[in-house]
Design a protein around this motif. Structure first.
Motif, mmCIF file in Angstrom:
data_model
loop_
_atom_site.group_PDB
_atom_site.id
_atom_site.type_symbol
_atom_site.label_atom_id
_atom_site.label_comp_id
_atom_site.label_asym_id
_atom_site.label_seq_id
_atom_site.Cartn_x
_atom_site.Cartn_y
_atom_site.Cartn_z
ATOM 1 N N VAL A 149 3.025 1.722 2.921
ATOM 2 C CA VAL A 149 2.268 1.925 1.689
ATOM 3 C C VAL A 149 2.450 0.683 0.825
ATOM 4 N N CYS A 150 1.333 0.101 0.387
ATOM 5 C CA CYS A 150 1.396 -1.089 -0.454
ATOM 6 C C CYS A 150 0.148 -1.149 -1.329
ATOM 7 N N LYS A 151 0.076 -2.137 -2.212
ATOM 8 C CA LYS A 151 -1.094 -2.301 -3.064
ATOM 9 C C LYS A 151 -2.298 -2.715 -2.228
ATOM 10 N N PHE A 152 -3.446 -2.209 -2.623
ATOM 11 C CA PHE A 152 -4.655 -2.428 -1.834
ATOM 12 C C PHE A 152 -5.285 -3.790 -2.121
ATOM 13 N N ASN A 153 -5.658 -4.459 -1.011
ATOM 14 C CA ASN A 153 -6.615 -5.559 -1.062
ATOM 15 C C ASN A 153 -7.309 -5.585 0.293
ATOM 16 N N ALA A 171 0.126 -3.382 18.152
ATOM 17 C CA ALA A 171 -0.048 -2.339 17.138
ATOM 18 C C ALA A 171 -1.454 -1.754 17.185
ATOM 19 N N GLU A 172 -1.509 -0.440 17.282
ATOM 20 C CA GLU A 172 -2.796 0.275 17.260
ATOM 21 C C GLU A 172 -2.896 1.034 15.943
ATOM 22 N N ARG A 173 -3.908 0.678 15.129
ATOM 23 C CA ARG A 173 -4.046 1.305 13.816
ATOM 24 C C ARG A 173 -4.479 2.756 13.958
ATOM 25 N N ASP A 174 -3.828 3.613 13.167
ATOM 26 C CA ASP A 174 -4.144 5.042 13.193
ATOM 27 C C ASP A 174 -4.754 5.422 11.845
ATOM 28 N N LYS A 175 -4.262 6.447 11.195
ATOM 29 C CA LYS A 175 -4.846 6.959 9.957
ATOM 30 C C LYS A 175 -4.599 5.999 8.794
ATOM 31 N N GLN A 176 -5.607 5.867 7.921
ATOM 32 C CA GLN A 176 -5.504 5.054 6.708
ATOM 33 C C GLN A 176 -5.893 5.920 5.507
ATOM 34 N N THR A 177 -5.168 5.752 4.419
ATOM 35 C CA THR A 177 -5.452 6.533 3.215
ATOM 36 C C THR A 177 -5.366 5.624 1.997
ATOM 37 N N LYS A 178 -6.402 5.679 1.147
ATOM 38 C CA LYS A 178 -6.410 4.891 -0.085
ATOM 39 C C LYS A 178 -6.341 5.834 -1.278
ATOM 40 N N SER A 179 -5.441 5.529 -2.224
ATOM 41 C CA SER A 179 -5.297 6.337 -3.428
ATOM 42 C C SER A 179 -5.121 5.395 -4.607
ATOM 43 N N ASN A 180 -6.137 5.383 -5.490
ATOM 44 C CA ASN A 180 -6.152 4.452 -6.622
ATOM 45 C C ASN A 180 -6.022 3.017 -6.119
ATOM 46 N N ASP A 181 -4.967 2.328 -6.513
ATOM 47 C CA ASP A 181 -4.824 0.935 -6.076
ATOM 48 C C ASP A 181 -3.824 0.792 -4.926
ATOM 49 N N LEU A 182 -3.473 1.932 -4.304
ATOM 50 C CA LEU A 182 -2.542 1.904 -3.174
ATOM 51 C C LEU A 182 -3.256 2.252 -1.879
ATOM 52 N N ILE A 183 -2.770 1.689 -0.766
ATOM 53 C CA ILE A 183 -3.318 2.022 0.540
ATOM 54 C C ILE A 183 -2.167 2.299 1.493
ATOM 55 N N SER A 184 -2.338 3.336 2.296
ATOM 56 C CA SER A 184 -1.332 3.725 3.281
ATOM 57 C C SER A 184 -1.910 3.547 4.674
#
Length: 214
Positions: A149-153, A171-184
Motif C-alpha cells: 500500500v502506497c500513495k497513488f501515481n 511477479a504476477e499482478r493480482d488484485k488492485q484497490t485504490k482508495s482516495n490517494d492510496l493504492i493497494s
C-alpha cells in the motif's frame, strides 16, 4: 501369527502401530491431523473391515464406505488460508487417506499384510525422506504473496514490478484497490528464496510504502 493373541486383537495392535508411524511425522510438523488422529483412522478402518467380514458383507462395499467416510475427515483437514490465499492440509489429508487404506489391509489380513507393509514403507519414504528434497525445490522456486500500500501515481505498481524483476523474481499482478490517494497492489511472486529475502529487505526500507504484507 502369534498364537496366544487372538488374530483380531493382533490386527488392531498392528493397525495402531501403523497409524502411529504415519501420524508421528504429521505430529512432529504440527499438522492438524497428527499422531492420535492417524491412529484412530487406521484403527477405525481395521475395525470396520473386521466387523464387516464377520457379518459377511461385500468387500467392495466395505472399501467404498470407508473411502466415503475418510473423505469427510479429509474435507475437514484441507482449508484455505485467508491471509495468503493458499490451500493447506492436502498432504495431511492424503496421509489420512493412505492410513485408512493401510488399516483396511490389516483388517483383511492374510494376503494383504505384505501389500500393506510395502505401501507403508512407500508412505514413510514420501513423508520422511522426500522432505529435504521438497525443501530444496521450494528454496529454488518459492512462491510468496506480497501486498503493498502506497500513495497513488500512474507508475506506482509498475515501479514495484520492476523492483521485483531487479531481484530476479517473477511477479504476477493480482488484485488492485485504490482508495482516495492510496493504492493497494497484490502480487504473486515466484523465485529463489534468497532473492525473496533481498526484495523483502529492500521493501521494508522503502519510505514510500505505507503498508507491506508478505
Amino acid at each position: 501369527m502369534i498364537h496366544f493373541i487372538p488374530e483380531d486383537i493382533l490386527k488392531l495392535l498392528i493397525s495402531a502401530g501403523t497409524g502411529a508411524i504415519i501420524g508421528f511425522e504429521r505430529e512432529y510438523h504440527s499438522k492438524s491431523a497428527g499422531l492420535r488422529t492417524m491412529i484412530l483412522i487406521c484403527l477405525g478402518s481395521t475395525l470396520f473391515t473386521i466387523i464387516s467380514m464377520k457379518l459377511g458383507a461385500d468387500p467392495s462395499r466395505i472399501a467404498a464406505n470407508i473411502v466415503t467416510g475418510i473423505g469427510f475427515v479429509g474435507g475437514g483437514i484441507i482449508f484455505r488460508d485467508n491471509s495468503s490465499g493458499r490451500i493447506t492440509g492436502i498432504t495431511t489429508a492424503a496421509a489420512a487417506w493412505v492410513t485408512a487404506a493401510l488399516g483396511m489391509c490389516v483388517g483383511f489380513g492374510k494376503g494383504l499384510y505384505e501389500t500393506g507393509f510395502v505401501a507403508m514403507i512407500m508412505a514413510i519414504f514420501a513423508l520422511y525422506v522426500l522432505v529435504p528434497i521438497q525443501t530444496r525445490i521450494k528454496k529454488k522456486n518459492l512462491i510468496r504473496t506480497y501486498r503493498i500500500v502506497c500513495k497513488f501515481n500512474n507508475d506506482t505498481l509498475k515501479h514495484y514490478e520492476h523492483k521485483f524483476a531487479k531481484f530476479g523474481l517473477d511477479a504476477e499482478r493480482d488484485k488492485q484497490t485504490k482508495s482516495n490517494d492510496l493504492i493497494s497492489g497484490i502480487w504473486v511472486v515466484r523465485g529463489p528464496e534468497q532473492n525473496h529475502e533481498k526484495a523483502i529487505k529492500s521493501l521494508l526500507n522503502d519510505p514510500d510504502i505505507i503498508e507491506f504484507d508478505f
